[in-house]
Design a protein around this motif. Structure first.
Motif, mmCIF file in Angstrom:
data_model
loop_
_atom_site.group_PDB
_atom_site.id
_atom_site.type_symbol
_atom_site.label_atom_id
_atom_site.label_comp_id
_atom_site.label_asym_id
_atom_site.label_seq_id
_atom_site.Cartn_x
_atom_site.Cartn_y
_atom_site.Cartn_z
ATOM 1 N N ILE A 46 0.839 -1.202 0.000
ATOM 2 C CA ILE A 46 0.000 0.000 0.000
ATOM 3 C C ILE A 46 0.868 1.244 0.000
ATOM 4 C CG2 ILE A 46 -1.608 1.363 1.401
ATOM 5 C CD1 ILE A 46 -2.878 -1.335 2.250
ATOM 6 N N GLN A 47 1.867 1.282 0.881
ATOM 7 C CA GLN A 47 2.713 2.465 0.999
ATOM 8 C C GLN A 47 3.482 2.737 -0.291
ATOM 9 O OE1 GLN A 47 6.296 3.019 1.310
ATOM 10 N NE2 GLN A 47 5.871 5.185 1.632
ATOM 11 N N SER A 48 4.083 1.716 -0.860
ATOM 12 C CA SER A 48 4.883 1.935 -2.067
ATOM 13 C C SER A 48 4.009 2.292 -3.267
ATOM 14 C CB SER A 48 5.759 0.727 -2.369
ATOM 15 O OG SER A 48 4.984 -0.428 -2.529
ATOM 16 N N SER A 49 2.837 1.690 -3.357
ATOM 17 C CA SER A 49 1.930 2.014 -4.459
ATOM 18 C C SER A 49 1.470 3.464 -4.385
ATOM 19 C CB SER A 49 0.707 1.103 -4.434
ATOM 20 O OG SER A 49 1.071 -0.227 -4.644
ATOM 21 N N LEU A 50 1.126 3.900 -3.192
ATOM 22 C CA LEU A 50 0.643 5.272 -3.032
ATOM 23 C C LEU A 50 1.774 6.289 -3.111
ATOM 24 C CD1 LEU A 50 -2.081 4.762 -0.299
ATOM 25 C CD2 LEU A 50 -2.386 5.012 -2.760
ATOM 26 N N GLU A 51 2.970 5.887 -2.712
ATOM 27 C CA GLU A 51 4.114 6.794 -2.782
ATOM 28 C C GLU A 51 4.400 7.180 -4.236
ATOM 29 O OE1 GLU A 51 8.399 7.100 -0.612
ATOM 30 O OE2 GLU A 51 7.926 5.191 -1.590
ATOM 31 N N ILE A 52 4.207 6.248 -5.136
ATOM 32 C CA ILE A 52 4.386 6.524 -6.560
ATOM 33 C C ILE A 52 3.453 7.650 -7.003
ATOM 34 C CG2 ILE A 52 4.033 5.571 -8.885
ATOM 35 C CD1 ILE A 52 4.949 2.856 -7.710
ATOM 36 N N GLU A 53 2.264 7.687 -6.408
ATOM 37 C CA GLU A 53 1.270 8.708 -6.746
ATOM 38 C C GLU A 53 1.475 10.016 -5.975
ATOM 39 O OE1 GLU A 53 -0.935 8.264 -9.163
ATOM 40 O OE2 GLU A 53 -0.129 6.259 -9.504
ATOM 41 N N THR A 58 3.526 7.309 5.782
ATOM 42 C CA THR A 58 4.557 6.298 6.032
ATOM 43 C C THR A 58 3.917 4.949 6.377
ATOM 44 O OG1 THR A 58 4.656 6.779 8.391
ATOM 45 C CG2 THR A 58 6.099 8.073 6.946
ATOM 46 N N GLU A 59 4.771 3.921 6.435
ATOM 47 C CA GLU A 59 4.285 2.585 6.811
ATOM 48 C C GLU A 59 3.721 2.590 8.226
ATOM 49 O OE1 GLU A 59 7.125 -0.542 6.122
ATOM 50 O OE2 GLU A 59 7.621 0.229 4.140
ATOM 51 N N GLU A 60 4.348 3.340 9.123
ATOM 52 C CA GLU A 60 3.862 3.408 10.505
ATOM 53 C C GLU A 60 2.475 4.037 10.561
ATOM 54 O OE1 GLU A 60 6.926 4.596 9.550
ATOM 55 O OE2 GLU A 60 8.073 2.887 10.323
ATOM 56 N N GLN A 61 2.260 5.071 9.753
ATOM 57 C CA GLN A 61 0.951 5.705 9.725
ATOM 58 C C GLN A 61 -0.104 4.780 9.120
ATOM 59 O OE1 GLN A 61 2.401 9.224 7.659
ATOM 60 N NE2 GLN A 61 1.716 10.500 9.380
ATOM 61 N N ILE A 62 0.277 4.017 8.112
ATOM 62 C CA ILE A 62 -0.660 3.051 7.524
ATOM 63 C C ILE A 62 -1.022 1.986 8.557
ATOM 64 C CG2 ILE A 62 -0.925 1.255 5.769
ATOM 65 C CD1 ILE A 62 0.796 3.040 3.922
ATOM 66 N N THR A 63 -0.026 1.547 9.312
ATOM 67 C CA THR A 63 -0.284 0.572 10.374
ATOM 68 C C THR A 63 -1.276 1.144 11.379
ATOM 69 O OG1 THR A 63 1.940 -0.309 10.101
ATOM 70 C CG2 THR A 63 0.797 -0.852 12.155
ATOM 71 N N ALA A 64 -1.092 2.410 11.735
ATOM 72 C CA ALA A 64 -2.010 3.059 12.672
ATOM 73 C C ALA A 64 -3.426 3.103 12.099
ATOM 74 C CB ALA A 64 -1.511 4.461 13.003
ATOM 75 N N LEU A 65 -3.546 3.442 10.824
ATOM 76 C CA LEU A 65 -4.872 3.477 10.204
ATOM 77 C C LEU A 65 -5.518 2.091 10.177
ATOM 78 C CD1 LEU A 65 -4.267 5.950 7.241
ATOM 79 C CD2 LEU A 65 -5.724 6.315 9.241
ATOM 80 N N LEU A 66 -4.707 1.068 9.939
ATOM 81 C CA LEU A 66 -5.245 -0.302 9.969
ATOM 82 C C LEU A 66 -5.751 -0.668 11.365
ATOM 83 C CD1 LEU A 66 -2.717 -2.258 7.745
ATOM 84 C CD2 LEU A 66 -5.174 -2.088 7.382
ATOM 85 N N GLU A 80 -6.844 8.262 0.440
ATOM 86 C CA GLU A 80 -6.219 7.329 -0.509
ATOM 87 C C GLU A 80 -5.809 6.033 0.186
ATOM 88 O OE1 GLU A 80 -2.941 9.413 -2.282
ATOM 89 O OE2 GLU A 80 -4.165 10.214 -3.901
ATOM 90 N N VAL A 81 -5.238 6.158 1.389
ATOM 91 C CA VAL A 81 -4.821 4.976 2.132
ATOM 92 C C VAL A 81 -6.036 4.140 2.523
ATOM 93 C CG1 VAL A 81 -3.761 4.154 4.271
ATOM 94 C CG2 VAL A 81 -2.666 5.978 2.974
ATOM 95 N N GLN A 82 -7.075 4.772 3.014
ATOM 96 C CA GLN A 82 -8.277 4.043 3.400
ATOM 97 C C GLN A 82 -8.888 3.305 2.209
ATOM 98 O OE1 GLN A 82 -10.393 7.347 5.121
ATOM 99 N NE2 GLN A 82 -9.770 6.799 7.219
#
Length: 88
Positions: A46-53, A58-66, A80-82
């Protein structure tokens, strides 16, 4: 050259049955990575795909959202992450 045997309906049924059984055996022995490893890979994907855009989360923030925690980031990036979490 002609083979020294004849393919009959019975032989074909047996071949199909054997193939199905081999498929079942192979499916039960497939490697399934541990749940934690799959979760980490999902986060990295998720992080790398969205980083391209251009997403800055960050990965830590994505973990927090999960984990249903709040983070400080642009609302557009969070959305976008959600959406990516729902897709994956």
């Amino acid at each position: 050259m002609k083979p020294p045997y004849k393919l009959t309906d019975n032989i074909l049924k047996l071949i199909v049955t054997i193939s199905e059984r081999l498929g079942e055996i192979n499916a039960t022995h497939l490697y399934k990575p541990p749940t934690e490893l799959r979760k980490k890979n999902r986060i990295k994907t998720i992080q790398s795909s969205l980083e391209i855009e251009g997403n800055t989360i960050t990965e830590e923030q994505i973990t927090a959202l999960l984990n249903d925690k709040r983070i400080i980031a642009p609302q557009k990036d969070i959305l976008e992450v959600q959406n990516a979490i729902k897709v994956y």
